[in-house]
Design a protein around this motif. Structure first.
Motif, short mmCIF file in Angstrom:
data_model
loop_
_atom_site.label_atom_id
_atom_site.label_comp_id
_atom_site.label_asym_id
_atom_site.label_seq_id
_atom_site.Cartn_x
_atom_site.Cartn_y
_atom_site.Cartn_z
N ASN A 1 0.84 -1.19 0.00
CA ASN A 1 0.00 0.00 0.00
C ASN A 1 0.89 1.25 0.00
OD1 ASN A 1 -2.25 1.61 0.10
ND2 ASN A 1 -2.87 0.99 2.14
N GLU A 2 0.68 2.11 -0.97
CA GLU A 2 1.47 3.32 -1.11
C GLU A 2 1.27 4.25 0.08
OE1 GLU A 2 1.90 7.01 -4.26
OE2 GLU A 2 0.70 5.27 -4.78
N VAL A 3 2.38 4.81 0.58
CA VAL A 3 2.31 5.74 1.70
C VAL A 3 2.72 7.13 1.21
CG1 VAL A 3 3.29 6.33 3.96
CG2 VAL A 3 2.77 3.95 3.42
N ILE A 4 1.91 8.11 1.59
CA ILE A 4 2.19 9.51 1.28
C ILE A 4 2.89 10.09 2.51
CG2 ILE A 4 1.19 11.71 0.55
CD1 ILE A 4 0.57 9.33 -1.38
N THR A 5 4.10 10.60 2.35
CA THR A 5 4.87 11.07 3.50
C THR A 5 4.25 12.32 4.12
OG1 THR A 5 6.34 12.33 2.05
CG2 THR A 5 7.04 10.12 2.64
N ALA A 6 4.53 12.49 5.40
CA ALA A 6 4.02 13.64 6.15
C ALA A 6 4.45 14.94 5.46
CB ALA A 6 4.54 13.61 7.58
N GLY A 7 3.51 15.88 5.36
CA GLY A 7 3.80 17.18 4.76
C GLY A 7 3.68 17.24 3.26
N THR A 8 3.49 16.08 2.60
CA THR A 8 3.35 16.07 1.14
C THR A 8 2.10 16.83 0.72
OG1 THR A 8 4.52 13.98 0.95
CG2 THR A 8 3.10 14.59 -0.89
N ILE A 9 1.01 16.63 1.46
CA ILE A 9 -0.22 17.39 1.20
C ILE A 9 -0.11 18.65 2.04
CG2 ILE A 9 -2.73 17.41 1.38
CD1 ILE A 9 -1.77 15.28 -0.57
N ASN A 10 -0.01 19.78 1.38
CA ASN A 10 0.18 21.05 2.07
C ASN A 10 -0.61 22.14 1.34
OD1 ASN A 10 1.15 22.84 3.97
ND2 ASN A 10 3.08 23.19 2.89
N PHE A 11 -1.91 22.12 1.53
CA PHE A 11 -2.82 23.07 0.89
C PHE A 11 -3.13 24.18 1.90
CE2 PHE A 11 -4.68 19.05 -1.23
CZ PHE A 11 -3.69 19.04 -2.20
N LEU A 12 -2.28 25.18 1.97
CA LEU A 12 -2.43 26.23 2.98
C LEU A 12 -2.33 27.62 2.39
CD1 LEU A 12 -0.27 24.73 5.83
CD2 LEU A 12 -2.74 24.65 5.61
N PRO A 13 -3.29 28.28 1.99
CA PRO A 13 -4.49 27.78 1.32
C PRO A 13 -4.18 27.50 -0.14
CG PRO A 13 -4.59 30.16 1.41
CD PRO A 13 -3.30 29.74 2.10
N TRP A 16 -9.06 25.43 -5.41
CA TRP A 16 -9.63 24.16 -5.90
C TRP A 16 -8.98 23.73 -7.21
CZ3 TRP A 16 -13.30 20.95 -3.77
CH2 TRP A 16 -14.02 21.43 -2.68
N SER A 17 -8.72 24.69 -8.10
CA SER A 17 -8.18 24.36 -9.42
C SER A 17 -6.82 23.68 -9.33
CB SER A 17 -8.09 25.61 -10.30
OG SER A 17 -7.15 26.52 -9.75
N GLN A 18 -6.11 23.87 -8.23
CA GLN A 18 -4.83 23.20 -8.04
C GLN A 18 -4.98 21.86 -7.32
OE1 GLN A 18 -3.15 26.75 -6.13
NE2 GLN A 18 -1.50 26.61 -7.64
N VAL A 19 -6.06 21.70 -6.57
CA VAL A 19 -6.29 20.48 -5.81
C VAL A 19 -6.87 19.37 -6.70
CG1 VAL A 19 -7.57 19.47 -3.88
CG2 VAL A 19 -6.58 21.75 -3.66
N ILE A 20 -7.74 19.74 -7.62
CA ILE A 20 -8.40 18.74 -8.47
C ILE A 20 -7.40 17.87 -9.24
CG2 ILE A 20 -10.05 18.39 -10.37
CD1 ILE A 20 -11.24 19.37 -7.62
N PRO A 21 -6.36 18.44 -9.87
CA PRO A 21 -5.40 17.57 -10.58
C PRO A 21 -4.67 16.60 -9.64
CG PRO A 21 -5.17 19.83 -11.32
CD PRO A 21 -6.08 19.86 -10.13
N ILE A 22 -4.41 17.03 -8.41
CA ILE A 22 -3.74 16.15 -7.45
C ILE A 22 -4.68 15.01 -7.06
CG2 ILE A 22 -2.78 16.03 -5.10
CD1 ILE A 22 -1.87 19.00 -5.64
N TYR A 23 -5.93 15.35 -6.76
CA TYR A 23 -6.93 14.33 -6.44
C TYR A 23 -7.08 13.37 -7.63
CZ TYR A 23 -11.49 12.26 -5.41
OH TYR A 23 -12.53 11.39 -5.19
#
Length: 86
Positions: A1-13, A16-23
């Protein structure tokens, strides 16, 4: 199972247009053509390593908190749907 390292997701702020491609990359589906996504900012920062499933859950919970869900259209695409349309 792939693990996403701590701090990789950093949406501050992050818009949405930048989050959708990541999702999209994480769920391995693309937005359906003509998909309309909301305007606004997302706040999410991971402080612990998370599995891919946990990241998907976190993002989908955040989306639901903003009144949206992502609905698969087929095995390759998804579209946004307002939770109030259900």
């Amino acid at each position: 199972n792939e693990v996403i390292t701590a701090g990789t997701i950093n949406f501050l702020p992050t818009d949405w247009s930048q989050v959708i491609p990541i999702y999209s990359d994480i769920i391995e589906r693309k937005p359906a053509s003509g998909s309309k996504f909301p305007y606004g900012l997302i706040y999410l920062r991971t402080v612990n390593p998370l599995s891919k499933a946990e990241v998907i859950y976190a993002l989908e919970t955040l989306f639901a908190g903003n009144g949206l869900q992502w609905v698969p259209e087929d095995d390759k695409t998804f579209r946004a749907e307002s939770l109030s349309e259900r």
